[in-house]
Design a protein around this motif. Structure first.
Motif, PDB file in Angstrom:
ATOM      1  N   GLU A  42      39.727  13.359  11.515  1.00  0.00           N
ATOM      2  CA  GLU A  42      40.837  14.262  11.818  1.00  0.00           C
ATOM      3  C   GLU A  42      40.378  15.593  12.384  1.00  0.00           C
ATOM      4  N   HIS A  43      39.247  16.120  11.874  1.00  0.00           N
ATOM      5  CA  HIS A  43      38.842  17.455  12.307  1.00  0.00           C
ATOM      6  C   HIS A  43      38.447  17.479  13.790  1.00  0.00           C
ATOM      7  N   ILE A  44      38.075  16.343  14.355  1.00  0.00           N
ATOM      8  CA  ILE A  44      37.767  16.288  15.789  1.00  0.00           C
ATOM      9  C   ILE A  44      39.044  16.507  16.600  1.00  0.00           C
ATOM     10  N   ARG A  48      39.121  22.782  17.034  1.00  0.00           N
ATOM     11  CA  ARG A  48      38.429  22.928  18.328  1.00  0.00           C
ATOM     12  C   ARG A  48      36.933  23.106  18.145  1.00  0.00           C
ATOM     13  N   ASP A  49      36.537  23.908  17.171  1.00  0.00           N
ATOM     14  CA  ASP A  49      35.112  24.155  16.958  1.00  0.00           C
ATOM     15  C   ASP A  49      34.366  22.879  16.569  1.00  0.00           C
ATOM     16  N   SER A  50      35.009  22.028  15.778  1.00  0.00           N
ATOM     17  CA  SER A  50      34.373  20.766  15.382  1.00  0.00           C
ATOM     18  C   SER A  50      34.171  19.870  16.609  1.00  0.00           C
ATOM     19  N   PHE A  51      35.163  19.869  17.485  1.00  0.00           N
ATOM     20  CA  PHE A  51      35.035  19.080  18.706  1.00  0.00           C
ATOM     21  C   PHE A  51      33.895  19.586  19.573  1.00  0.00           C
ATOM     22  N   LEU A  52      33.840  20.889  19.802  1.00  0.00           N
ATOM     23  CA  LEU A  52      32.807  21.464  20.653  1.00  0.00           C
ATOM     24  C   LEU A  52      31.417  21.301  20.043  1.00  0.00           C
ATOM     25  N   LYS A  53      31.326  21.384  18.735  1.00  0.00           N
ATOM     26  CA  LYS A  53      30.027  21.195  18.082  1.00  0.00           C
ATOM     27  C   LYS A  53      29.524  19.766  18.286  1.00  0.00           C
ATOM     28  N   ALA A  54      30.409  18.793  18.088  1.00  0.00           N
ATOM     29  CA  ALA A  54      30.026  17.398  18.271  1.00  0.00           C
ATOM     30  C   ALA A  54      29.643  17.127  19.728  1.00  0.00           C
ATOM     31  N   LEU A  55      30.393  17.712  20.655  1.00  0.00           N
ATOM     32  CA  LEU A  55      30.103  17.513  22.074  1.00  0.00           C
ATOM     33  C   LEU A  55      28.754  18.123  22.440  1.00  0.00           C
ATOM     34  N   ALA A  56      28.450  19.289  21.886  1.00  0.00           N
ATOM     35  CA  ALA A  56      27.169  19.947  22.155  1.00  0.00           C
ATOM     36  C   ALA A  56      26.007  19.128  21.598  1.00  0.00           C
ATOM     37  N   LEU A  99      50.435   8.918  11.675  1.00  0.00           N
ATOM     38  CA  LEU A  99      49.152   9.599  11.865  1.00  0.00           C
ATOM     39  C   LEU A  99      49.406  10.990  12.441  1.00  0.00           C
ATOM     40  N   ASP A 100      49.607  11.937  11.548  1.00  0.00           N
ATOM     41  CA  ASP A 100      49.947  13.294  11.985  1.00  0.00           C
ATOM     42  C   ASP A 100      48.825  13.916  12.829  1.00  0.00           C
ATOM     43  N   PHE A 101      47.565  13.633  12.482  1.00  0.00           N
ATOM     44  CA  PHE A 101      46.461  14.250  13.228  1.00  0.00           C
ATOM     45  C   PHE A 101      46.437  13.773  14.677  1.00  0.00           C
ATOM     46  N   LEU A 102      46.896  12.537  14.916  1.00  0.00           N
ATOM     47  CA  LEU A 102      46.930  12.007  16.278  1.00  0.00           C
ATOM     48  C   LEU A 102      48.151  12.544  17.028  1.00  0.00           C
ATOM     49  N   LEU A 103      49.270  12.654  16.340  1.00  0.00           N
ATOM     50  CA  LEU A 103      50.480  13.182  16.970  1.00  0.00           C
ATOM     51  C   LEU A 103      50.324  14.666  17.308  1.00  0.00           C
ATOM     52  N   ASN A 104      49.558  15.390  16.508  1.00  0.00           N
ATOM     53  CA  ASN A 104      49.360  16.832  16.711  1.00  0.00           C
ATOM     54  C   ASN A 104      47.968  17.146  17.261  1.00  0.00           C
ATOM     55  N   SER A 105      47.336  16.162  17.855  1.00  0.00           N
ATOM     56  CA  SER A 105      45.960  16.315  18.326  1.00  0.00           C
ATOM     57  C   SER A 105      45.842  17.372  19.426  1.00  0.00           C
ATOM     58  N   ASN A 106      44.739  18.103  19.372  1.00  0.00           N
ATOM     59  CA  ASN A 106      44.419  19.079  20.423  1.00  0.00           C
ATOM     60  C   ASN A 106      43.658  18.438  21.584  1.00  0.00           C
ATOM     61  N   LEU A 107      43.322  17.179  21.421  1.00  0.00           N
ATOM     62  CA  LEU A 107      42.607  16.495  22.487  1.00  0.00           C
ATOM     63  C   LEU A 107      43.584  16.155  23.614  1.00  0.00           C
ATOM     64  N   GLY A 108      43.108  16.305  24.806  1.00  0.00           N
ATOM     65  CA  GLY A 108      43.965  16.033  25.959  1.00  0.00           C
ATOM     66  C   GLY A 108      43.168  16.119  27.238  1.00  0.00           C
ATOM     67  N   ILE A 109      43.838  16.500  28.315  1.00  0.00           N
ATOM     68  CA  ILE A 109      43.193  16.528  29.629  1.00  0.00           C
ATOM     69  C   ILE A 109      42.022  17.500  29.659  1.00  0.00           C
ATOM     70  N   GLN A 110      42.207  18.696  29.102  1.00  0.00           N
ATOM     71  CA  GLN A 110      41.139  19.696  29.142  1.00  0.00           C
ATOM     72  C   GLN A 110      39.924  19.238  28.351  1.00  0.00           C
ATOM     73  N   ARG A 111      40.153  18.657  27.184  1.00  0.00           N
ATOM     74  CA  ARG A 111      39.022  18.173  26.364  1.00  0.00           C
ATOM     75  C   ARG A 111      38.330  17.002  27.061  1.00  0.00           C
ATOM     76  N   ALA A 112      39.113  16.168  27.730  1.00  0.00           N
ATOM     77  CA  ALA A 112      38.501  15.062  28.473  1.00  0.00           C
ATOM     78  C   ALA A 112      37.610  15.592  29.594  1.00  0.00           C
ATOM     79  N   GLU A 113      38.033  16.682  30.251  1.00  0.00           N
ATOM     80  CA  GLU A 113      37.203  17.295  31.289  1.00  0.00           C
ATOM     81  C   GLU A 113      35.921  17.850  30.694  1.00  0.00           C
ATOM     82  N   ASP A 114      36.011  18.416  29.499  1.00  0.00           N
ATOM     83  CA  ASP A 114      34.813  18.921  28.819  1.00  0.00           C
ATOM     84  C   ASP A 114      33.816  17.790  28.566  1.00  0.00           C
TER      85      ASP A 114
END
Length: 209
Positions: A42-44, A48-56, A99-114
């Protein structure tokens, strides 16, 4: 996703293992072939910071074999898949409506570009042959390759000079013409006799004899 497919092809082409590995790569817990959950944690999605850390972590890990690079390709692929799913999710879908985390996910086009930018960075590192090397090692490796190329060129020049170049081909000579042998005296006499007899036969027939 042509860019991601290119990364897959590059990693598949690497040697299976590395001999100079000293430590295990520090990758996200879900960037493993044994990860069995349908979605990423869920934290991914929500942090946002968890996503960027994993990506890095995935982007910065250097590798030179399939065994080391496979989990990185897997992790980047899972992030891309999750970004696509977050864009396509529908609230009335019974499979994800809870699945609230998926319905409210911050992942999208911008994260896919990252993620795609990170994929491009890994591809560039692989194509430059600098996997598993720091900048100083990359420079040393390049200098060594240049020296080997120059040494190979000098060796070829020495071989050509010592051999004196290619031997000149000898001019092609036409085969000697066969000389006609003169017939023997007996042969000539026989030929004259046959010719004289033929002429006499023709005269006799012309006179009605």
């Amino acid at each position: 996703m042509p860019r991601y497919q290119k990364l897959v092809e590059l990693v598949v082409a690497l040697p299976e293992t590395e001999t100079h590995i000293s430590t295990e790569p520090a990758l996200p817990e879900w960037a493993l072939w044994t990860w069995g959950a349908k979605y990423l944690p869920e934290h991914i999605h929500l942090d946002r910071d968890s996503f960027l850390k994993a990506l890095a972590q995935l982007e910065g890990e250097k590798f030179g074999s399939f065994n080391q690079g496979g989990p990185i390709v897997l992790g980047l692929g899972l992030l891309l898949r999750e970004c696509n799913q977050a864009q396509e999710v529908e609230e009335d879908d019974p499979e994800v409506s809870h699945l609230d985390f998926l319905l409210n996910s911050n992942l999208g086009i911008q994260r896919a570009e990252d993620v795609l930018c990170a994929v491009g960075s890994v591809i560039a590192r692989l194509e430059q042959g600098s996997v598993g090397m720091n900048p100083e090692e990359v420079d040393n490796h390049k200098d060594k390759e240049d020296a080997e190329k120059k040494a190979g060129g000098h060796a070829e020049e020495r071989t050509a000079s010592e051999g004196g170049g290619e031997e000149e081909e000898a001019p092609i000579q036409a085969p000697p013409k066969k000389r006609k042998r003169q017939g023997s005296k007996n042969t000539q006499e026989k030929a004259a006799t046959i010719e004289d007899g033929e002429q006499k036969s023709k005269r006799a027939l012309g006179m009605g004899l």
